[in-house]
Structures are given as structure tokens and as C-alpha cells.
Scaffold this active site. Structure first.
Site, PDB file in Angstrom:
ATOM      1  N   HIS A  33      -4.298  -5.721 -10.228  1.00 59.18           N
ATOM      2  CA  HIS A  33      -3.651  -4.677  -9.439  1.00 59.18           C
ATOM      3  C   HIS A  33      -4.663  -3.993  -8.536  1.00 59.18           C
ATOM      4  CE1 HIS A  33       0.483  -4.595 -11.004  1.00 59.18           C
ATOM      5  NE2 HIS A  33      -0.079  -5.173 -12.036  1.00 59.18           N
ATOM      6  N   ARG A  42      -9.535   0.145  -6.147  1.00 62.07           N
ATOM      7  CA  ARG A  42      -9.300   1.484  -5.635  1.00 62.07           C
ATOM      8  C   ARG A  42      -8.851   2.420  -6.744  1.00 62.07           C
ATOM      9  NH1 ARG A  42      -5.841  -1.438  -3.467  1.00 62.07           N
ATOM     10  NH2 ARG A  42      -4.099  -0.045  -3.759  1.00 62.07           N
ATOM     11  N   LEU A  81       3.774  -3.755  -4.220  1.00 57.64           N
ATOM     12  CA  LEU A  81       3.036  -3.448  -2.996  1.00 57.64           C
ATOM     13  C   LEU A  81       2.088  -2.280  -3.267  1.00 57.64           C
ATOM     14  CD1 LEU A  81       5.900  -3.773  -0.359  1.00 57.64           C
ATOM     15  CD2 LEU A  81       4.242  -5.494  -1.113  1.00 57.64           C
ATOM     16  N   GLU A  82       0.800  -2.532  -3.146  1.00 58.11           N
ATOM     17  CA  GLU A  82      -0.210  -1.547  -3.508  1.00 58.11           C
ATOM     18  C   GLU A  82      -0.981  -1.016  -2.307  1.00 58.11           C
ATOM     19  OE1 GLU A  82      -2.518  -3.090  -6.749  1.00 58.11           O
ATOM     20  OE2 GLU A  82      -0.741  -3.968  -7.689  1.00 58.11           O
ATOM     21  N   ASN A  83      -0.491  -1.357  -1.115  1.00 55.62           N
ATOM     22  CA  ASN A  83      -1.154  -0.890   0.101  1.00 55.62           C
ATOM     23  C   ASN A  83      -0.176  -0.148   0.998  1.00 55.62           C
ATOM     24  OD1 ASN A  83      -3.906  -2.190  -0.219  1.00 55.62           O
ATOM     25  ND2 ASN A  83      -2.582  -3.966  -0.453  1.00 55.62           N
TER      26      ASN A  83
END
Length: 346
Positions: A9, A13, A172-174
Site C-alpha cells: 500500500h 508515504r 487508489l492511494e494517490n
């Protein structure tokens, strides 16, 4: 979920949230202005509509890696029976905004796409759901306007038709736009009324009903299957009681799940996502027994830590792990412990 060896994941960040805007959190619940207008939750005890392979009331989700990052490579047929929803990771962005495509990686051991499709059908015959996951830590899918929402929906429906996928997982991690992701998912649902829709937001994305992920979940809760938040790679976060909890313990799982449970999602739409082994994530791994304790705490009010919810949520959906491959590398310890426990919940 990332594709590098020791990442999962969003480990690239990690984020720490020491405090949330004053007044956003209330004791054992987070209800921001406007939440009441988001639409009614499914009736108590009634799970939303699910896909062709009916998802059990208490379900286990596992991500299957369509790549080799050092974990055990496996075919779908190698997975233990404990997994009810298998999320194939990942579909990738194309050159068209919003559009995604899936290409089977030969590293998985499949000789052909037909063999892969046959294994999906076999899983259906076993009563399992197989869905395609979009995004991951390195994913670059953007659904931010009418055109990209349409392209996303069209491409997901096409993949469902081509491979036999039962639905889609949003990882969606952005960045995520709730307006257009809702539009895309509504479009998919209009064409595939039994679609299985899951989400795997980071902890920061579900701290408030005002976040884009939470808004999307509330917008589609009439057919949303489950939100399996990633309870890892996050650092400390606020629980629904306004206190800060460090990741890696039962309180982190229960106090953060409480935000979703009191923020408008039905218990059947809440799952606990943890790494299958220490190698599966950068931080936040817990032993499978911690996951089962957290589920007991939420469902029955037993095996809690210092945080104990004011309510019981016997309808809680279950748990998720990243990934089935890392679980296999660890002797399938996660599935072998958490799976039977989830299926034995009241």
C-alpha cells in the site's frame, strides 16, 4: 499495496495524525455536518446486494498478487478455502484518463489467460467472488471528470465480461474524487446490478466523513460490499473517542473501525485489513490473534483492549489481508487463524 519487495500500500508515504479538527470526533462516533443527508444506511441486519458469487455475511478478503515481489508465487487454485473475496491486484492505467486494463503476469505461473479464466470460474463454482483491484501504492488511475468516469466504468465492465470478474476493488492511494468515482461506480452498478464493490482506503482516508473516500463509500452504500481499510503503514491515528492510538494493537483496530461504524456505514460494510506477515508491509503487522480479538470486541464486546465500543456490531463483515502470497510465504497462518474465526462470528 506496492509492488516492491517489502512495501505494501502506502509505506512510501506513512502519515501520522495527531489530532482532528475540534468537534469532528464525538465519543464512540464521528458524525460531521451533512452526514445525515448522505442517504439511509441499509436496514439493520440486511447486507447490501452482492455479486453473482454471493458474499457471505461474514467474509474474508485476500489480495492475490499479479506480480512477483519476493512473496510466494501462486495460482488462484492454490489459495486456501478461507478466502471468500479474492482481489486480483492490479488493473493498471492506460493512456486514456480513467481507463484501466489488466494483463496477466507470466511470473504468476499461468501458461495462458485461458487457464487464469478457468481458475476464476472454478472459484465461482466454489462460491467465491473474484474481483479486480484498481490502483495500489504505485497506481496512477485518475477519475476526475465526466469523461474519465465513463472510461473507468466502461473498462471495468469490459474486464468483468472478459475475465468473469465479479466486481471491482478501489485501492487508489494517490487521490480520489468522490463526485466522479461515485458516478463511475453507479454506472458500473447500473450495468452489473450484482457487482461486488470493495474499497481499501488508507487510515487517513477514513478519519472523517468529509474525506473523499468516506464520502464515496456513503454515496454508494446501497450496494457497497465492504470497506477493508488498511490498518497499517500509517503511524498513530485518532479513534472514534478522539484519543490517539498507535498502530499494531487491538485498540488501533477497534477504535478506528468505530469511526466507520458510527459514521454511516452498515456493520456489514466494515472489514479490518492487516498484513499477512511482517514482510508484507513496512509497519503495522499484528499477529492473527490480534485481528480475531478485535473482531470479537466489535461483534460481542469481548477481548477488547483499553478501548471498548459503547455498542456491539455482530454484523461486522470480517477481515482482509495483503496478501494471499505473503500469507502463503508465512505458512498461511493468517488465513488459517482469521478465516475460521470470521466464519464463526455470530
Amino acid at each position: 499495496m506496492a509492488r516492491a519487495r517489502f512495501l505494501s500500500h502506502s509505506y512510501a508515504r506513512p502519515r501520522v495524525l495527531a489530532a482532528v479538527t475540534a468537534g469532528a470526533l464525538t465519543l464512540c462516533g464521528l458524525l460531521t455536518a451533512g452526514a445525515a443527508d448522505a442517504g439511509a444506511a441499509p436496514a439493520a441486519g440486511k447486507a447490501p446486494a452482492v455479486g453473482a458469487s454471493a458474499v457471505p455475511a461474514h467474509a474474508v478478503t485476500g489480495y492475490w498478487q499479479n506480480f512477483d515481489n519476493g512473496a510466494t508465487t501462486q495460482k488462484l487454485s492454490d489459495l486456501p478455502d478461507d478466502y471468500d473475496i479474492i482481489a486480483v491486484a492490479f488493473a493498471d492505467a492506460t493512456g486514456t484518463p480513467g481507463q484501466v486494463d489488466f494483463k496477466l503476469d507470466p511470473a504468476t505461473g499461468y501458461g495462458s489467460e485461458e487457464d487464469f479464466k478457468a481458475d476464476i470460474k472454478a472459484k465461482h463454482d466454489e462460491g467465491k467472488s473474484v474481483i479486480v483491484s484498481v490502483g495500489g501504492e504505485k497506481g496512477a488511475v485518475s477519475v476526475a471528470d465526466e469523461a474519465s468516469a465513463g472510461a473507468f466504468a466502461e473498462s471495468i465492465v469490459s474486464l468483468m465480461d472478459e475475465y468473469g470478474f465479479d466486481g471491482v476493488d478501489i485501492d487508489l492511494e494517490n487521490g480520489l474524487n468522490s463526485t466522479y468515482m461515485t458516478k463511475a461506480l453507479d454506472d458500473i452498478h447500473s450495468k452489473k446490478s450484482d457487482v461486488v464493490v470493495t474499497m481499501a482506503p488508507q487510515t487517513i482516508d477514513m478519519q472523517s466523513t468529509s474525506t473523499e473516500y468516506f464520502k464515496t463509500a456513503l454515496n454508494i452504500k446501497d450496494y457497497l460490499t465492504v470497506v477493508n481499510m488498511q490498518y497499517y503503514n500509517s503511524g498513530s491515528m485518532n479513534g472514534c473517542d478522539g484519543k490517539t492510538y498507535a498502530q499494531g494493537g487491538v485498540d488501533f483496530l477497534t477504535a478506528l473501525a468505530c469511526i466507520q461504524l458510527e459514521g454511516g456505514l452498515d456493520p456489514s460494510q466494515v472489514g479490518i485489513g492487516t498484513p499477512a506477515s511482517p514482510s508484507a508491509a513496512g509497519s503495522g503487522h499484528v499477529e492473527p490473534g490480534v485481528v480475531t480479538d478485535a473482531l470479537d470486541c466489535l461483534a460481542e464486546g469481548t477481548n477488547c483492549g483499553s478501548f471498548k465500543p459503547e455498542k456491539k456490531y455482530p454484523g461486522i463483515r470480517g477481515a482482509m489481508t495483503w496478501s494471499t502470497n505473503w500469507d502463503a510465504a508465512n505458512g498461511n497462518k493468517w488465513a488459517g487463524t482469521v478465516g475460521p474465526h470470521v466464519h464463526g462470528l455470530p
